[in-house]
Design an enzyme around this catalytic site. Structure first.
Site, mmCIF file in Angstrom:
data_model
loop_
_atom_site.group_PDB
_atom_site.id
_atom_site.type_symbol
_atom_site.label_atom_id
_atom_site.label_comp_id
_atom_site.label_asym_id
_atom_site.label_seq_id
_atom_site.Cartn_x
_atom_site.Cartn_y
_atom_site.Cartn_z
ATOM 1 N N GLU A 46 0.838 -1.211 0.000
ATOM 2 C CA GLU A 46 0.000 0.000 0.000
ATOM 3 C C GLU A 46 0.866 1.251 0.000
ATOM 4 O O GLU A 46 1.857 1.326 0.737
ATOM 5 C CB GLU A 46 -0.885 -0.040 1.256
ATOM 6 C CG GLU A 46 -2.281 0.441 1.023
ATOM 7 C CD GLU A 46 -3.050 -0.448 0.052
ATOM 8 O OE1 GLU A 46 -3.104 -0.091 -1.145
ATOM 9 O OE2 GLU A 46 -3.602 -1.472 0.481
ATOM 10 N N ASP A 49 2.889 2.140 -4.955
ATOM 11 C CA ASP A 49 2.894 2.229 -6.433
ATOM 12 C C ASP A 49 3.564 3.511 -6.933
ATOM 13 O O ASP A 49 4.389 3.469 -7.845
ATOM 14 C CB ASP A 49 1.495 2.009 -7.040
ATOM 15 C CG ASP A 49 0.418 2.993 -6.607
ATOM 16 O OD1 ASP A 49 0.665 3.820 -5.705
ATOM 17 O OD2 ASP A 49 -0.691 2.914 -7.182
ATOM 18 N N SER A 80 -25.660 7.947 -16.218
ATOM 19 C CA SER A 80 -25.297 6.939 -15.223
ATOM 20 C C SER A 80 -26.555 6.519 -14.479
ATOM 21 O O SER A 80 -27.412 7.358 -14.178
ATOM 22 C CB SER A 80 -24.287 7.540 -14.241
ATOM 23 O OG SER A 80 -24.302 6.824 -13.023
ATOM 24 N N GLY A 135 -16.815 5.153 -3.445
ATOM 25 C CA GLY A 135 -16.228 5.720 -2.226
ATOM 26 C C GLY A 135 -15.765 4.685 -1.215
ATOM 27 O O GLY A 135 -15.466 5.020 -0.079
ATOM 28 N N GLY A 137 -13.109 2.765 -1.605
ATOM 29 C CA GLY A 137 -11.687 2.474 -1.768
ATOM 30 C C GLY A 137 -11.444 1.213 -2.572
ATOM 31 O O GLY A 137 -10.391 0.584 -2.462
ATOM 32 N N SER A 141 -13.392 4.311 -9.649
ATOM 33 C CA SER A 141 -12.957 5.218 -10.723
ATOM 34 C C SER A 141 -12.091 4.484 -11.745
ATOM 35 O O SER A 141 -12.263 4.680 -12.954
ATOM 36 C CB SER A 141 -12.229 6.431 -10.156
ATOM 37 O OG SER A 141 -11.203 6.046 -9.281
ATOM 38 N N GLU A 178 -6.708 9.966 -15.112
ATOM 39 C CA GLU A 178 -6.989 10.205 -13.688
ATOM 40 C C GLU A 178 -6.134 11.349 -13.142
ATOM 41 O O GLU A 178 -6.622 12.219 -12.434
ATOM 42 C CB GLU A 178 -6.749 8.907 -12.902
ATOM 43 C CG GLU A 178 -6.961 9.088 -11.420
ATOM 44 C CD GLU A 178 -7.657 7.921 -10.747
ATOM 45 O OE1 GLU A 178 -8.125 6.998 -11.437
ATOM 46 O OE2 GLU A 178 -7.733 7.947 -9.513
ATOM 47 N N ASP A 190 -4.404 0.692 -9.446
ATOM 48 C CA ASP A 190 -5.817 0.394 -9.645
ATOM 49 C C ASP A 190 -6.132 0.067 -11.108
ATOM 50 O O ASP A 190 -6.866 -0.883 -11.409
ATOM 51 C CB ASP A 190 -6.672 1.584 -9.200
ATOM 52 C CG ASP A 190 -6.309 2.057 -7.799
ATOM 53 O OD1 ASP A 190 -5.673 1.288 -7.063
ATOM 54 O OD2 ASP A 190 -6.648 3.201 -7.463
#
Ligand code: GLA
Length: 404
Positions: A46, A49, A80, A135, A137, A141, A178, A190
Site C-alpha cells: 500500500e 505504487d 449513469s 467511495g 476504496g 474510478s 486520472e 488500480d
C-alpha cells in the site's frame, strides 16, 4: 432478513443488461456494445505504487458496465444509473486539465488520453451502471476508466486490449486520465489491476517497469475467504492528504539522492541507513516514518508472494497485520473506523486484517476461515453499532478477470 449488509456482485449478464437497458431508455437506440471492468482490492503493498514499488491486488467480481455507441462528431453524452437528470455533455475538443468536473472526467479523460497518444478517437454516447461501491476504496474510478478504455479500443479497432503489452499501454493512458483530467495524483495500481489481472490469480505489479506476474491465489481451495469491510467512513481532505504523502516520499527520495524510494528495497545495504541519513533533515519527523513504511511494505509484498508461491496462504496473516500497523503508525493513513474493523475482525478469529487502498476511510480486508465469515461480519457490525457508527458493508473478494 440478513443481519449484515452484503454487497453481492451482479453476474456479467445482469450488469450488461442493465447498462444496455439504461442506454436504450436514455438515448432511444441500441448501443454498439457493452464493456465492463472490475474494481480491485489490494492484498498488500500500500502506497508503494507511486514509489516505483511492488503491490499485489486482485480484480473483484464487482464490475462497472459501460454501454457505448460511437458518434460521428466530437460530442460525448454520458448517463449513469447512479444519477438522474439530463445526460451530461462534453465536447472532446474542450477537454483538458481542470475543464471537466465529477465522474464524466474519468470517461472523457480516457478519450482525451487516447487522442493525446495519437489515436483518432471521436465522440460517443455512454450509459454506465456499476456494482462497485462508490467511495469504498475499491477503485470504482479505475473500473470506470478501464471499461471505457476497452470499449473505445474495441470500437476503434486499436487492438491494445488484445494482449498484456497493449493493456499496459491502456493502463498508462487511464492513469493520465486520472492524474491530468480528473486531477487525482494516484499511482497506477488500480488501473493495472482492472486491465491486467487474471482470474484465480493475484497480480504482482512491479511499478518500476510495469512488469506483472500472475500469482495463483485460490483461497476457496484452502477453506478461506477474503472478507472486505466497507467502513462507509467519509473523510474530508483525502486528496490533499494523499498528495502530501506522495510529495513527502518524493522529497525524501531526492534528499537521499535516489530516483525513488524503491531503490531502498533493492539496496544491498538494506534501508535503515536512509533513516539515519534523513535524521538531521528539517522534515525528519515526517519523512523518516514515511520512508520506513515504504521500505518495509515492499519487503512484506515479497514475503507474502513467497508464502503464496510455497502454498502457505494460511501463514500470511501476520504480514497483513504488520502492514496495517505500518500504515497506521508510520504512514498515518488509517482512521478510527478502519482500526475498529481490523481489531473486531481479528478478535472474532480472522487470521489477519488490514486497511486496503488509500486509507482515510474506505475498506479493510480480513482473511477468515470460511466457517467463520458470518461470525466475523456480525462481530464487526456489532463493534460499529456499539461505537455509534453507521453500519458497514461487506463483500467477499475472489480473484476475477480483467476488463473485457
Ligand atoms: C489509491 C490510489 C493507488 C494507490 C493506493 C494506495 O487507491 O489510487 O494508486 O496509491 O491508494 O496503495
Amino acid at each position: 432478513m440478513t443481519a449484515v449488509d452484503r454487497l453481492v456482485p451482479w453476474t456479467v449478464d445482469e450488469g450488461s443488461s442493465r447498462a444496455r437497458a439504461l442506454f436504450v431508455d436514455r438515448f432511444g437506440t441500441d448501443p454498439d456494445g457493452v464493456w465492463s471492468a472490475p474494481g480491485r482490492v489490494n492484498l498488500i503493498g500500500e502506497h508503494t505504487d507511486y514509489n516505483d514499488g511492488l503491490c499485489l491486488p486482485i480484480a473483484l467480481p464487482h464490475r462497472t458496465y459501460a454501454a457505448v455507441r460511437l458518434r460521428d462528431d466530437d460530442r460525448v453524452r454520458l448517463v449513469s444509473a447512479q444519477e438522474s437528470g439530463d445526460p451530461r455533455e462534453v465536447d472532446l475538443a474542450d477537454v483538458g486539465p481542470g475543464t471537466v468536473d465529477g465522474w464524466p472526467a474519468y470517461v472523457v479523460g480516457v478519450a482525451w488520453a487516447l487522442r493525446q497518444a495519437g489515436h483518432a478517437v471521436g465522440g460517443f454516447d455512454v450509459a454506465v451502471d456499476s456494482c462497485v461501491p462508490y467511495g469504498a476504496g475499491l477503485s470504482s474510478s479505475a473500473a470506470l476508466e478501464s471499461s471505457v478504455a476497452v470499449a473505445l479500443d474495441a470500437l476503434h479497432d486499436l487492438r491494445l486490449g488484445r494482449d498484456d503489452a497493449g493493456r499496459s499501454t491502456l493502463t498508462t493512458l487511464c492513469v493520465r486520465a486520472e492524474n491530468e483530467i480528473a486531477g487525482a495524483p494516484t499511482g497506477g495500481m488500480d488501473q493495472a489491476a482492472s486491465l491486467r489481472s487474471r482470474a484465480g490469480h493475484a497480480l504482482l505489479l512491479d511499478c518500476l517497469d510495469g512488469a506483472v506476474r500472475h500469482v495463483p491465489f485460490d483461497l476457496a481451495a484452502e477453506g478461506l475467504v477474503l472478507l472486505v469491510v466497507d467502513t462507509r467512513a467519509e473523510h474530508a481532505l483525502v486528496d490533499g492528504q494523499y498528495a502530501a504523502r506522495r510529495a513527502s516520499c518524493e522529497a525524501a527520495a531526492a534528499r537521499l539522492g535516489l530516483p525513488s524510494l524503491r531503490a531502498l528495497a533493492d539496496d544491498a545495504r538494506g534501508w535503515a541507513w536512509a533513516l539515519d541519513a534523513l535524521a538531521g533533515s528539517p522534515d525528519a519527523d515526517v519523512e523518516v516514518p514515511r520512508v520506513r513504511h515504504v521500505a518495509t511494505e515492499i519487503g512484506r509484498v515479497r514475503d507474502l508472494v513467497a508464502l503464496l508461491d510455497a502454498g502457505r496462504v494460511r501463514d500470511v496473516g501476520p504480514l497483513l497485520d504488520a502492514s496495517h500497523e505500518s500504515l497506521r503508525v508510520d504512514y498515518t493513513v488509517s482512521c478510527r473506523e478502519l482500526d475498529l474493523a481490523v481489531a473486531a475482525a481479528r478478535s472474532a478469529g480472522a487470521l489477519g486484517a488490514r486497511m486496503t487502498g488509500g486509507g482515510f476511510g474506505g475498506s479493510a480486508i480480513a482473511l477468515v476461515e470460511a466457517a467463520d465469515v458470518e461470525r466475523v461480519e456480525l462481530a464487526v457490525a456489532a463493534a460499529f453499532a456499539d461505537a455509534g457508527l453507521s453500519a458497514p458493508g461487506f463483500l467477499v473478494a475472489t480473484a476475477e478477470a480483467a476488463a473485457s
